[in-house]
Design a protein around this motif. Structure first.
Motif, short mmCIF file in Angstrom:
data_model
loop_
_atom_site.label_atom_id
_atom_site.label_comp_id
_atom_site.label_asym_id
_atom_site.label_seq_id
_atom_site.Cartn_x
_atom_site.Cartn_y
_atom_site.Cartn_z
N ARG A 52 -9.76 -37.12 -2.58
CA ARG A 52 -10.50 -36.66 -3.61
C ARG A 52 -9.86 -36.02 -4.73
O ARG A 52 -10.07 -36.18 -6.03
CB ARG A 52 -11.37 -35.74 -3.07
CG ARG A 52 -12.70 -36.71 -2.39
CD ARG A 52 -13.52 -35.52 -1.61
NE ARG A 52 -14.72 -36.42 -0.97
CZ ARG A 52 -15.92 -35.77 -0.51
NH1 ARG A 52 -15.79 -34.62 -0.24
NH2 ARG A 52 -16.72 -36.65 0.17
N SER A 53 -9.13 -34.94 -4.58
CA SER A 53 -8.34 -33.93 -5.59
C SER A 53 -6.92 -34.53 -5.89
O SER A 53 -6.46 -34.23 -7.13
CB SER A 53 -8.35 -32.63 -4.99
OG SER A 53 -7.53 -32.64 -3.94
N GLY A 54 -6.45 -35.37 -4.98
CA GLY A 54 -4.97 -35.56 -5.33
C GLY A 54 -3.89 -34.65 -4.95
O GLY A 54 -2.66 -34.84 -5.09
N VAL A 55 -4.39 -33.68 -4.38
CA VAL A 55 -3.46 -32.53 -4.22
C VAL A 55 -2.63 -32.89 -2.73
O VAL A 55 -3.57 -33.37 -1.89
CB VAL A 55 -4.09 -31.21 -3.99
CG1 VAL A 55 -3.25 -30.03 -3.48
CG2 VAL A 55 -4.84 -30.53 -5.26
N VAL A 56 -1.64 -32.74 -2.66
CA VAL A 56 -0.56 -32.61 -1.47
C VAL A 56 -0.86 -31.70 -0.67
O VAL A 56 -0.49 -30.55 -0.86
CB VAL A 56 0.74 -33.31 -2.04
CG1 VAL A 56 1.61 -33.37 -0.59
CG2 VAL A 56 0.90 -34.30 -2.70
N ARG A 57 -1.30 -32.09 0.63
CA ARG A 57 -1.72 -31.04 1.76
C ARG A 57 -1.19 -31.43 3.03
O ARG A 57 -0.91 -32.63 3.28
CB ARG A 57 -3.15 -30.59 1.45
CG ARG A 57 -3.69 -30.19 0.48
CD ARG A 57 -5.32 -29.88 0.61
NE ARG A 57 -5.79 -28.99 -0.62
CZ ARG A 57 -6.79 -29.36 -1.42
NH1 ARG A 57 -7.27 -30.52 -1.35
NH2 ARG A 57 -7.23 -28.68 -2.29
N ARG A 58 -1.25 -30.40 3.84
CA ARG A 58 -1.28 -30.62 5.34
C ARG A 58 -2.75 -30.75 5.93
O ARG A 58 -3.15 -29.63 6.06
CB ARG A 58 -0.44 -29.84 6.01
CG ARG A 58 -0.05 -30.15 7.46
CD ARG A 58 0.93 -29.19 8.15
NE ARG A 58 1.93 -29.28 7.50
CZ ARG A 58 3.18 -30.11 7.74
NH1 ARG A 58 2.92 -31.17 8.64
NH2 ARG A 58 4.20 -29.90 6.97
N HIS A 59 -2.98 -31.69 6.31
CA HIS A 59 -4.64 -31.89 6.84
C HIS A 59 -4.64 -31.60 8.12
O HIS A 59 -3.51 -31.41 8.76
CB HIS A 59 -5.13 -33.36 6.38
CG HIS A 59 -6.70 -33.29 6.35
ND1 HIS A 59 -7.40 -32.43 5.81
CD2 HIS A 59 -7.59 -34.15 6.88
CE1 HIS A 59 -8.75 -32.56 5.78
NE2 HIS A 59 -8.94 -33.81 6.76
N HIS A 60 -5.73 -31.87 8.97
CA HIS A 60 -5.59 -31.83 10.31
C HIS A 60 -5.20 -33.22 10.89
O HIS A 60 -5.04 -34.21 10.25
CB HIS A 60 -6.85 -31.32 10.80
CG HIS A 60 -8.16 -32.25 10.59
ND1 HIS A 60 -8.32 -33.67 10.92
CD2 HIS A 60 -9.19 -32.06 9.92
CE1 HIS A 60 -9.26 -34.21 10.36
NE2 HIS A 60 -10.19 -33.37 9.96
N LEU A 61 -5.05 -33.10 12.25
CA LEU A 61 -4.60 -34.43 13.01
C LEU A 61 -5.34 -35.62 12.88
O LEU A 61 -6.75 -35.29 12.44
CB LEU A 61 -4.47 -34.24 14.39
CG LEU A 61 -3.14 -33.45 15.23
CD1 LEU A 61 -3.38 -33.14 16.57
CD2 LEU A 61 -1.92 -34.22 14.74
N HIS A 62 -5.14 -36.62 12.76
CA HIS A 62 -6.33 -37.95 12.38
C HIS A 62 -6.63 -38.37 13.84
O HIS A 62 -6.02 -38.29 14.95
CB HIS A 62 -5.36 -39.24 12.00
CG HIS A 62 -6.20 -40.04 11.43
ND1 HIS A 62 -6.87 -41.05 12.11
CD2 HIS A 62 -6.54 -40.24 9.89
CE1 HIS A 62 -7.71 -41.67 11.30
NE2 HIS A 62 -7.68 -41.37 10.06
N GLU A 63 -7.92 -38.73 13.72
CA GLU A 63 -8.55 -38.99 15.15
C GLU A 63 -8.12 -40.13 15.75
O GLU A 63 -7.82 -40.07 17.03
CB GLU A 63 -10.08 -39.39 14.69
CG GLU A 63 -11.04 -38.33 14.04
CD GLU A 63 -10.89 -38.06 12.91
OE1 GLU A 63 -9.88 -38.74 12.08
OE2 GLU A 63 -11.95 -37.59 11.96
#
Length: 320
Positions: A235-246
């Motif tokens: 959505r924002s294009g910001v590089v982040r560390r998300h949570h684990l993928h399902e």
């Protein structure tokens, strides 16, 4: 020079984000709206109405034989489109053929089977499944946990903005406290490395990043189960560390079930079913279980009493 008008699906995405719906909901709604348009030979939805919606939903039920939940999701997407994007809400009920809602009993593992599956898991996936079973969480609820949601002193987990946009409190197994604390030490080191590399931000819901500009880098807002790598926010294009993928957890559970030799259809939600059933077996009342699971209606929780009654409802077979 006036800006060109936004495309319909972009308008849908914008309306969904204004209402703070999840990215998963956004993707599914856009998918069904696109399917609806293609089904009617790319006609604009503004030119269509009740009859076209009924034809599409009936097609899903009769020709594609989708599950009732799938048809309901498509219906929700179309109702959202007409109400919040096109400003043409439907007042009359739709007369489409509805998919038959199946009444199935959920798969439940015995405690021994649960432990056997967990024994075949390792690393962070093992800890995730222990939390799902020990606290009765849905997979997405477990993966979206933030550091601030774990209350070790009170031995409880706060599940925020879950299904139905409500929050609840559930139990935190005492046997997992030390393991979770050790896990968070490693997560904190990873977060510090991200900060030093110029990253370290995390997605915040409900525009909290504008209200609290530096909160996205605060330790308490980080995910308990962060992903193995950085990724770009769609959505924002910001590089982040998300949570684990399902999918990673789901794949690990499937492999562990096979390795444990359990011949049942087991997925991540099975551990939530098992949590509820085992609590009832241990004598906890249905209202307590309902509260821990976050069910609005006790009828939803009652399914586990039917699971307890499996095996001919206690009737002894004449063959025995």
């Amino acid at each position: 020079m006036a800006a060109p008008p936004k495309k319909l699906l972009d308008q849908v995405r914008e309306a969904i984000r204004i209402k703070h719906y999840s990215y998963r909901t956004e993707e599914s709604y856009v998918y069904w709206i696109r399917r609806y348009i293609l089904f009617h030979n790319k006609r604009h939805p503004r030119e269509m109405g009740k009859a076209e919606m009924e034809a599409f939903l009936s097609h899903l039920a009769v020709e594609e034989q989708v599950a009732a939940s799938t048809q309901n999701q498509a219906l929700s997407a179309l109702l959202f489109l007409y109400r919040y994007v096109l400003n043409q809400p439907f007042e009359e009920p739709l007369d489409a053929l509805r998919a038959k809602r199946s009444r199935y009993l959920p798969t439940v593992l015995t405690r021994e089977e649960v432990l056997a599956v967990i024994e075949q898991l390792s690393g962070v996936y093992r800890l995730v499944i222990q939390v799902l079973y020990g606290s009765g969480l849905r997979l997405t609820e477990g993966l979206r946990l933030r550091v601030k949601d774990l209350d070790f002193a009170q031995r409880q987990i706060i599940i925020r903005d879950t299904k139905g946009a409500e929050s609840r409190i559930t139990t935190l197994p005492e046997c997992l406290i030390e393991r979770l604390k050790q896990h968070l030490q490693g997560v904190k080191r990873l977060h510090q490395l991200d900060l030093e590399a110029g990253y370290g931000s995390v997605y915040l819901p409900f525009a909290l990043d504008r209200k609290y500009p530096n909160a996205d880098r605060d330790w308490i807002w980080q995910f308990v189960f962060p992903s193995f790598g950085l990724s770009r926010d769609p959505r924002s294009g910001v590089v982040r560390r998300h949570h684990l993928h399902e999918t990673g957890v789901q794949r690990a559970v499937k492999q562990a079930t096979r390795a444990a030799g359990i011949e049942k259809r087991v997925n991540c939600h099975t551990f939530r079913h098992s949590f509820a059933t085992h609590l009832l077996q241990n004598g906890y009342d249905i209202r307590t279980v309902q509260e821990l699971l976050g069910h609005k209606d006790v009828k939803t929780t009652m399914i586990y009493t039917h699971v307890l009654n499996r095996g001919g409802r206690g009737v002894r077979s004449p063959l025995d």
